[in-house]
Design an enzyme around this catalytic site. Structure first.
Site, PDB file in Angstrom:
ATOM      1  N   SER A  96       0.517   8.937  -5.954  1.00 57.08           N
ATOM      2  CA  SER A  96       0.584  10.335  -5.515  1.00 57.08           C
ATOM      3  C   SER A  96       1.540  11.141  -6.380  1.00 57.08           C
ATOM      4  O   SER A  96       1.262  12.294  -6.725  1.00 57.08           O
ATOM      5  CB  SER A  96       1.022  10.419  -4.052  1.00 57.08           C
ATOM      6  OG  SER A  96       0.029   9.883  -3.207  1.00 57.08           O
ATOM      7  N   ALA A 142       0.827  -1.206   0.000  1.00 55.35           N
ATOM      8  CA  ALA A 142       0.000   0.000   0.000  1.00 55.35           C
ATOM      9  C   ALA A 142       0.866   1.263   0.000  1.00 55.35           C
ATOM     10  O   ALA A 142       0.547   2.239  -0.685  1.00 55.35           O
ATOM     11  CB  ALA A 142      -0.947  -0.004   1.201  1.00 55.35           C
ATOM     12  N   ALA A 183       2.218   1.636  -3.517  1.00 55.07           N
ATOM     13  CA  ALA A 183       1.132   2.061  -4.408  1.00 55.07           C
ATOM     14  C   ALA A 183       0.771   3.527  -4.192  1.00 55.07           C
ATOM     15  O   ALA A 183       0.653   4.299  -5.158  1.00 55.07           O
ATOM     16  CB  ALA A 183      -0.100   1.175  -4.194  1.00 55.07           C
ATOM     17  N   GLU A 184       0.599   3.930  -2.937  1.00 57.10           N
ATOM     18  CA  GLU A 184       0.206   5.320  -2.685  1.00 57.10           C
ATOM     19  C   GLU A 184       1.317   6.292  -3.072  1.00 57.10           C
ATOM     20  O   GLU A 184       1.049   7.369  -3.589  1.00 57.10           O
ATOM     21  CB  GLU A 184      -0.199   5.534  -1.225  1.00 57.10           C
ATOM     22  CG  GLU A 184      -0.709   6.938  -1.005  1.00 57.10           C
ATOM     23  CD  GLU A 184      -1.711   7.087   0.115  1.00 57.10           C
ATOM     24  OE1 GLU A 184      -2.125   8.238   0.356  1.00 57.10           O
ATOM     25  OE2 GLU A 184      -2.087   6.078   0.742  1.00 57.10           O
ATOM     26  N   THR A 185       2.551   5.900  -2.868  1.00 57.48           N
ATOM     27  CA  THR A 185       3.676   6.749  -3.274  1.00 57.48           C
ATOM     28  C   THR A 185       3.654   6.986  -4.776  1.00 57.48           C
ATOM     29  O   THR A 185       3.705   8.127  -5.242  1.00 57.48           O
ATOM     30  CB  THR A 185       5.017   6.117  -2.850  1.00 57.48           C
ATOM     31  OG1 THR A 185       5.042   5.993  -1.418  1.00 57.48           O
ATOM     32  CG2 THR A 185       6.193   6.956  -3.313  1.00 57.48           C
TER      33      THR A 185
END
Length: 163
Positions: A79, A71, A74-76
């Protein structure tokens, strides 16, 4: 975690941020959490962001890659894509992250590739596919970011300047 690699950015993006006096590679880094986890961003544009993360050091008690680590990767990546889509006048703020974990990984390096699903004026949504070294899908994630205008007083923490 090794030496930081230089991220490949499109020239027009480099020029836009350089005109503002912004260190683009530092701004679009993996940040403090990603740095601790060994995340490396290799390529970044609004249409494709690629990064890697070691499995070692990011496992749960059974020795498998932790779902939370996937996660974070993925978020890095999503973003960074959202920020590049929004441009220098916007800040991307994650509002929804969904991760489906397909298979376990015990060692090696995982690679995430973020591609846009939607690039609007106020939101951006990216699909992030994380694969193991054999190219097998480990996780599929979707991140939606709110794109809001930069406001006076907004502070961006950049690796190397606030550590």
């Amino acid at each position: 975690m090794g030496e930081q690699q230089r991220v490949k950015f499109p020239q027009e993006v480099i020029d836009e941020y350089a005109a503002l006096g912004v260190d683009l590679p530092a701004l679009f880094s993996a940040g403090h959490l990603g740095n601790r986890m060994g995340v490396q961003i290799l390529e970044a544009s609004a249409d494709r962001v690629v990064g890697t993360m070691p499995v070692e050091g990011n496992t749960q008690p059974y020795g498998l890659l932790h779902g939370g680590a996937s996660a974070v990767l993925a978020e890095t990546l999503g973003s960074v894509g959202s920020m590049l889509h929004g441009g220098s006048s916007k800040i991307a703020v994650g509002v929804d992250l969904n991760c489906t974990h397909h298979r376990g990984v015990r060692s090696g390096l995982v690679t995430g590739v973020a591609t846009p699903v939607h690039q609007g004026r106020s939101t951006a949504t990216y699909e992030i596919v994380i694969s193991d070294e054999e190219g097998r899908r480990v996780c599929t994630a979707r991140l939606t970011c709110l794109l809001r205008d930069v406001r006076p007083g907004d502070e961006v923490h950049v690796r190397g300047t606030d550590a």
